[in-house]
Design a protein around this motif. Structure first.
Motif, PDB file in Angstrom:
ATOM      1  N   SER A 113     116.349 -51.960  33.639  1.00 25.67           N
ATOM      2  CA  SER A 113     116.437 -53.399  33.884  1.00 25.67           C
ATOM      3  C   SER A 113     117.908 -53.720  34.057  1.00 25.67           C
ATOM      4  O   SER A 113     118.737 -53.314  33.245  1.00 25.67           O
ATOM      5  CB  SER A 113     115.901 -54.194  32.695  1.00 25.67           C
ATOM      6  OG  SER A 113     114.504 -54.101  32.642  1.00 25.67           O
ATOM      7  N   SER A 156     112.792 -51.790  28.480  1.00 24.25           N
ATOM      8  CA  SER A 156     114.064 -51.918  29.217  1.00 24.25           C
ATOM      9  C   SER A 156     114.438 -53.397  29.316  1.00 24.25           C
ATOM     10  O   SER A 156     115.598 -53.777  29.134  1.00 24.25           O
ATOM     11  CB  SER A 156     113.980 -51.267  30.599  1.00 24.25           C
ATOM     12  OG  SER A 156     113.120 -51.989  31.459  1.00 24.25           O
ATOM     13  N   THR A 157     113.448 -54.238  29.564  1.00 26.31           N
ATOM     14  CA  THR A 157     113.703 -55.677  29.631  1.00 26.31           C
ATOM     15  C   THR A 157     114.164 -56.192  28.264  1.00 26.31           C
ATOM     16  O   THR A 157     115.137 -56.947  28.163  1.00 26.31           O
ATOM     17  CB  THR A 157     112.416 -56.417  30.074  1.00 26.31           C
ATOM     18  OG1 THR A 157     111.910 -55.790  31.253  1.00 26.31           O
ATOM     19  CG2 THR A 157     112.688 -57.877  30.341  1.00 26.31           C
ATOM     20  N   SER A 160     107.538 -57.946  33.854  1.00 28.59           N
ATOM     21  CA  SER A 160     108.419 -57.092  33.057  1.00 28.59           C
ATOM     22  C   SER A 160     107.784 -55.757  32.693  1.00 28.59           C
ATOM     23  O   SER A 160     108.491 -54.851  32.266  1.00 28.59           O
ATOM     24  CB  SER A 160     108.833 -57.816  31.778  1.00 28.59           C
ATOM     25  OG  SER A 160     107.665 -58.172  31.041  1.00 28.59           O
ATOM     26  N   ASP A 205     109.002 -49.873  30.516  1.00 28.56           N
ATOM     27  CA  ASP A 205     109.282 -51.046  31.342  1.00 28.56           C
ATOM     28  C   ASP A 205     109.486 -52.273  30.450  1.00 28.56           C
ATOM     29  O   ASP A 205     110.494 -52.994  30.561  1.00 28.56           O
ATOM     30  CB  ASP A 205     108.118 -51.273  32.320  1.00 28.56           C
ATOM     31  CG  ASP A 205     108.512 -52.157  33.477  1.00 28.56           C
ATOM     32  OD1 ASP A 205     109.632 -52.718  33.452  1.00 28.56           O
ATOM     33  OD2 ASP A 205     107.711 -52.304  34.419  1.00 28.56           O
ATOM     34  N   GLY A 206     108.556 -52.488  29.532  1.00 26.92           N
ATOM     35  CA  GLY A 206     108.698 -53.609  28.603  1.00 26.92           C
ATOM     36  C   GLY A 206     109.975 -53.481  27.780  1.00 26.92           C
ATOM     37  O   GLY A 206     110.715 -54.448  27.590  1.00 26.92           O
TER      38      GLY A 206
HETATM   39 MG    MG Z   1     110.780 -54.166  32.421  1.00 33.90          MG
END
Ligand code: MG
Ligand code: AMP
Length: 340
Positions: A235, A282-283, A166, A279-280
Motif C-alpha cells: 500500500s 498493508s493498508t 483494501s 492486503d488488509g
Molecule cells: Mg490493502
C-alpha cells in the motif's frame, strides 16, 4: 518420448534444448477490480487454469464492486435491513471485522463516505475541512454492523457504506492460487494491480524475485524480495493522490482523523501466505506507522513487513532478513531490521 526428443536435441544445440524442454509459459492480462492484472503460469494445465482464474476474478469483481449496482456491496450499502450476500462477501466482511478489531481500527472498510468526500471515487478532489470530517466519521463505526453467519446476511445502519477495496484484490489472488494449485500447476505468479502472489518457485526451481517499488519513483524498484509461495502486497501513498497548495493527499485514510494517513510512512508492504490478510494488513500498517506496525507484528506470526518512511529509511521485519536485498542504485539506503 519426450525424454528421447530432448536427448536428440541436446546433440544439436544446448540452447534449443533449454527452450524445447522448459515448461511452457501461459499468460493472461486483464482489466478488473479497477486495475490491470497480469497472470503467468507454467506447465501442463496452466492455460485452462488461467482461463478459469480470470472467470473467477471477474465474478469476484461483480460481487465485491462498490460501484456495480448488481454487487453484494451495492446491495448492503443501498439496501434496508438484513441483506443476503454470497459466501465470498460474507467471508471478506468477517475478515475485515476481525482486522478492524485487531488493528485498533486502522483497517476500516466503512471509510467509503470519507474516501468519497475527499474525491477519490470521482477524481473531483478536495481537502475536506474539519467539522465535515467529524460528521463523516460518525458513519464509520463498524461495531454497528451486524453479521449473521448462519443466515448469510449483513445489516448496515442508514448512512454507512462499505468498500472492500483494501482487501478484495488480495482475496482474488488467493482464489487464483487455489484454482491454479488445484489444477496441478506448480509455478505461477500473478500481479493484481501491485498485489503480487506467487505459487511455488520459478519453473527452474529458483525463488521468485519480487521488486518493491520506490514510492518516490514510479519507474524504479528500491528492493527485491526472493520468495516462494507467498503474497507480497504494498500500500502506498503514491498509488493514488492529489496535490493542493504544496501538500500531497493520498487515498489511504486514517479512520481516527478522517484525513489521509499521516503516519510518517510512504509505503507499507505485507508478506505472508494469505493475500487477503496481507492486503488488509498493508493498508493497516500504512495507517499505523513504523513503531505501531512493529508492535503489532510482534503480536502475530502470520506476516512479515517492509516499510518505507518519509526519510527514506526501510524497516524490514526479521523474517525477511535473508530474502531482502536493496536494488542496484539503492545500496546506500538505511535498512533497519526489526526484531521480535
Ligand atoms: Mg490493502
Ligand atoms: P489498499 O490499496 O489496499 O491500501 O486500499 C486502499 C483503498 O481502501 C482506498 O482506495 C480506499 O478505497 C480504501 N481505504 C482507504 N482508507 C482505508 C482504511 N483506513 N481502511 C480500509 N480501507 C481504506
Amino acid at each position: 518420448m519426450r525424454r528421447v526428443g530432448c536427448l536428440l536435441l541436446a546433440l544439436a544445440a544446448a540452447a534449443a534444448l533449454l527452450t524445447g524442454c522448459a515448461p511452457e509459459e501461459h499468460e493472461e492480462i486483464i482489466f478488473a477490480m479497477d486495475t490491470v492484472m497480469q497472470l503467468q503460469a507454467w506447465g501442463d494445465g496452466a492455460e485452462d487454469a488461467l482461463t478459469r482464474a480470470v472467470q473467477r476474478i471477474n465474478e469476484l469483481d461483480r460481487t465485491l464492486s462498490v460501484v456495480n449496482e448488481n454487487s453484494d456491496i451495492w446491495a448492503i450499502n443501498h439496501g434496508q435491513g438484513a441483506v443476503e450476500v454470497s459466501p465470498d462477501t460474507l467471508h471478506l466482511v468477517e475478515l475485515a471485522l476481525e482486522l478492524w478489531r485487531d488493528t485498533g481500527g486502522a483497517l476500516n472498510i466503512a471509510m467509503y463516505p470519507v474516501v468519497r468526500a475527499w474525491g477519490f471515487t470521482t477524481g473531483e478532489y478536495r481537502v475536506v475541512p474539519e467539522p465535515e470530517r467529524a460528521e463523516l466519521l460518525e458513519y464509520t463505526d463498524l461495531g454497528r454492523l451486524e453479521l449473521d453467519e448462519a443466515a448469510g446476511t449483513v445489516t448496515l445502519p442508514e448512512g454507512m457504506e462499505l468498500d472492500l477495496g483494501s482487501l478484495g484484490k488480495g482475496y482474488a489472488g488467493d482464489q487464483v492460487m487455489d484454482i491454479l494449485r488445484g489444477s496441478g500447476v506448480t509455478s505461477a505468479i500473478v500481479n493484481l494491480g501491485g498485489n503480487v502472489q506467487a505459487l511455488g518457485s520459478q519453473s527452474d526451481g529458483s525463488p521468485w524475485r519480487v521488486g518493491i517499488q520506490d514510492p518516490e519513483d514510479e519507474s524504479a524498484y528500491l528492493a527485491v524480495l526472493e520468495i516462494s509461495d507467498l503474497a507480497v502486497v504494498t500500500s502506498g501513498g503514491y498509488q493514488r493522490y492529489f496535490e493542493e497548495d504544496g501538500q500531497t493527499y493520498w487515498h489511504i485514510m486514517d479512520p481516527a482523523t478522517g484525513a489521509p494517513a499521516d503516519s510518517g510512512l510512504i509505503s507499507a508492504t505485507a508478506v505472508g501466505a494469505s493475500g487477503a490478510l496481507c492486503d488488509g494488513l498493508s493498508t493497516a500498517l500504512f495507517v499505523m506507522g513504523a513503531d505501531a506496525a512493529a508492535d503489532f507484528w510482534r503480536g502475530r506470526e502470520d506476516f512479515e513487513f517492509v516499510l518505507v518512511d518519509q526519510a527514506g529509511t526501510i524497516w524490514v521485519s526479521e523474517g525477511l532478513e535473508d530474502s531482502f536485498s536493496l536494488a542496484q542504485g539503492y545500496e546506500d539506503r538505511t535498512v533497519e531490521v526489526v526484531r521480535r
